[in-house]
Design a protein around this motif. Structure first.
Motif, short mmCIF file in Angstrom:
data_model
loop_
_atom_site.label_atom_id
_atom_site.label_comp_id
_atom_site.label_asym_id
_atom_site.label_seq_id
_atom_site.Cartn_x
_atom_site.Cartn_y
_atom_site.Cartn_z
N ARG A 33 39.13 29.53 61.20
CA ARG A 33 40.30 28.68 61.44
C ARG A 33 40.23 27.96 62.78
O ARG A 33 41.21 27.40 63.22
CB ARG A 33 41.56 29.53 61.40
N ALA A 34 39.09 27.98 63.41
CA ALA A 34 38.95 27.25 64.67
C ALA A 34 39.06 25.76 64.38
O ALA A 34 38.53 25.26 63.40
CB ALA A 34 37.60 27.57 65.31
N PRO A 35 39.79 25.03 65.24
CA PRO A 35 39.96 23.60 64.99
C PRO A 35 38.65 22.83 65.12
O PRO A 35 37.76 23.21 65.88
CB PRO A 35 40.96 23.16 66.06
N LEU A 36 38.54 21.77 64.36
CA LEU A 36 37.37 20.92 64.44
C LEU A 36 37.33 20.19 65.77
O LEU A 36 38.37 19.95 66.39
CB LEU A 36 37.39 19.90 63.30
N GLU A 37 36.15 19.80 66.18
CA GLU A 37 35.99 19.09 67.45
C GLU A 37 36.77 17.77 67.46
O GLU A 37 37.35 17.40 68.47
CB GLU A 37 34.51 18.82 67.70
N SER A 38 36.83 17.10 66.32
CA SER A 38 37.56 15.83 66.25
C SER A 38 39.05 16.05 66.51
O SER A 38 39.69 15.23 67.16
CB SER A 38 37.35 15.16 64.90
N SER A 39 39.59 17.17 66.03
CA SER A 39 41.01 17.46 66.28
C SER A 39 41.26 17.73 67.76
O SER A 39 42.29 17.34 68.31
CB SER A 39 41.46 18.67 65.45
N LEU A 40 40.32 18.38 68.40
CA LEU A 40 40.47 18.64 69.84
C LEU A 40 40.36 17.34 70.63
O LEU A 40 41.08 17.15 71.62
CB LEU A 40 39.43 19.65 70.30
N ASP A 41 39.49 16.43 70.19
CA ASP A 41 39.39 15.11 70.84
C ASP A 41 40.70 14.34 70.69
O ASP A 41 41.20 13.74 71.64
CB ASP A 41 38.26 14.28 70.23
N ILE A 42 41.27 14.37 69.49
CA ILE A 42 42.54 13.68 69.24
C ILE A 42 43.64 14.28 70.10
O ILE A 42 44.46 13.56 70.69
CB ILE A 42 42.91 13.72 67.75
N GLU A 43 43.67 15.61 70.21
CA GLU A 43 44.69 16.27 71.04
C GLU A 43 44.60 15.80 72.49
O GLU A 43 45.61 15.48 73.12
CB GLU A 43 44.50 17.80 70.96
N LEU A 44 43.39 15.72 73.01
CA LEU A 44 43.18 15.25 74.38
C LEU A 44 43.63 13.80 74.53
O LEU A 44 44.33 13.46 75.49
CB LEU A 44 41.71 15.39 74.77
N ILE A 45 43.28 12.95 73.59
CA ILE A 45 43.66 11.54 73.67
C ILE A 45 45.18 11.39 73.61
O ILE A 45 45.77 10.65 74.41
CB ILE A 45 42.98 10.73 72.54
N VAL A 46 45.82 12.09 72.68
CA VAL A 46 47.27 11.98 72.54
C VAL A 46 47.97 12.45 73.81
O VAL A 46 48.89 11.80 74.31
CB VAL A 46 47.78 12.78 71.31
N ASN A 47 47.51 13.55 74.38
CA ASN A 47 48.18 14.12 75.55
C ASN A 47 47.88 13.39 76.85
O ASN A 47 48.72 13.36 77.74
CB ASN A 47 47.81 15.60 75.71
N LYS A 48 46.70 12.80 76.96
CA LYS A 48 46.29 12.23 78.25
C LYS A 48 46.24 10.70 78.31
O LYS A 48 46.34 10.13 79.38
CB LYS A 48 44.89 12.76 78.63
N HIS A 49 46.09 10.04 77.17
CA HIS A 49 45.81 8.61 77.22
C HIS A 49 46.86 7.70 76.58
O HIS A 49 46.81 6.50 76.79
CB HIS A 49 44.44 8.31 76.58
N LEU A 50 47.75 8.27 75.80
CA LEU A 50 48.78 7.44 75.17
C LEU A 50 50.02 7.34 76.04
O LEU A 50 50.38 8.30 76.73
CB LEU A 50 49.18 8.01 73.81
N ASP A 51 50.67 6.19 76.00
CA ASP A 51 51.96 6.04 76.67
C ASP A 51 52.99 6.95 76.01
O ASP A 51 52.88 7.26 74.82
CB ASP A 51 52.43 4.58 76.58
N PRO A 52 54.01 7.38 76.76
CA PRO A 52 55.00 8.32 76.21
C PRO A 52 55.66 7.87 74.90
O PRO A 52 55.86 8.69 74.00
CB PRO A 52 56.03 8.45 77.33
N GLU A 53 55.98 6.57 74.78
CA GLU A 53 56.63 6.13 73.54
C GLU A 53 55.66 6.17 72.36
O GLU A 53 56.08 6.40 71.22
CB GLU A 53 57.26 4.74 73.67
N LEU A 54 54.37 6.00 72.62
CA LEU A 54 53.37 6.10 71.55
C LEU A 54 53.17 7.56 71.15
O LEU A 54 53.03 7.87 69.97
CB LEU A 54 52.04 5.48 71.98
N VAL A 55 53.16 8.45 72.13
CA VAL A 55 53.05 9.89 71.85
C VAL A 55 54.21 10.34 70.98
O VAL A 55 54.04 11.08 69.99
CB VAL A 55 53.00 10.72 73.15
N GLU A 56 55.40 9.89 71.33
CA GLU A 56 56.60 10.26 70.58
C GLU A 56 56.50 9.84 69.11
O GLU A 56 56.79 10.62 68.20
CB GLU A 56 57.82 9.62 71.24
N VAL A 57 56.04 8.63 68.87
CA VAL A 57 55.92 8.14 67.51
C VAL A 57 54.81 8.88 66.75
O VAL A 57 54.99 9.26 65.59
CB VAL A 57 55.68 6.61 67.48
#
Length: 119
Positions: A49-73
């Motif tokens: 059940r370990a997450p895929l590497e792509s999911s971890l990449d997406i998590e990093l991008i969402v948390n670190k690189h998106l503006d707050p209103e984009l994260v919210e959506v």
């Protein structure tokens, strides 16, 4: 929306933000895992059940690189499973057109960052 990014975001939400997947890990605690399985230790369970590497990449991008209103959506669209669309728009404080424009903008940012990572 970008279809490939939509698929990645759906997988990300399912692996990292779904209650269905969170419940069975027991937080990695061996005693809790044994309690869940009635005293039997199933060693391969956590790794499967370990997450895929792509999911971890997406998590990093969402948390670190998106503006707050984009994260919210993004979180509202992919992680809030039991809400109808009208309520999702209200939770984000915007109308339908703005909601989908922000979602599209988030897809473009994620796509651009992933292309930069891959190159």
């Amino acid at each position: 929306m970008i279809r490939e990014i939509d698929s990645l975001l759906r997988l990300w939400a399912q692996e990292l933000h779904s209650e269905m997947f969170k419940g069975g890990l027991a937080g990695g605690n061996m005693v809790a895992m044994m309690m869940e399985s009635n005293g039997q230790l199933i060693r391969g369970r956590r790794a499967s059940r370990a997450p895929l590497e792509s999911s971890l990449d997406i998590e990093l991008i969402v948390n670190k690189h998106l503006d707050p209103e984009l994260v919210e959506v993004v979180r509202e669209h992919y992680c809030n499973f039991d809400c109808d669309m009208t309520l999702r728009y209200a939770n984000c404080g915007c109308g339908r057109d703005t909601y989908y424009q922000r979602l599209h903008d988030a897809h473009l940012v994620i796509w651009g960052i992933l292309l930069g990572v891959a190159a």
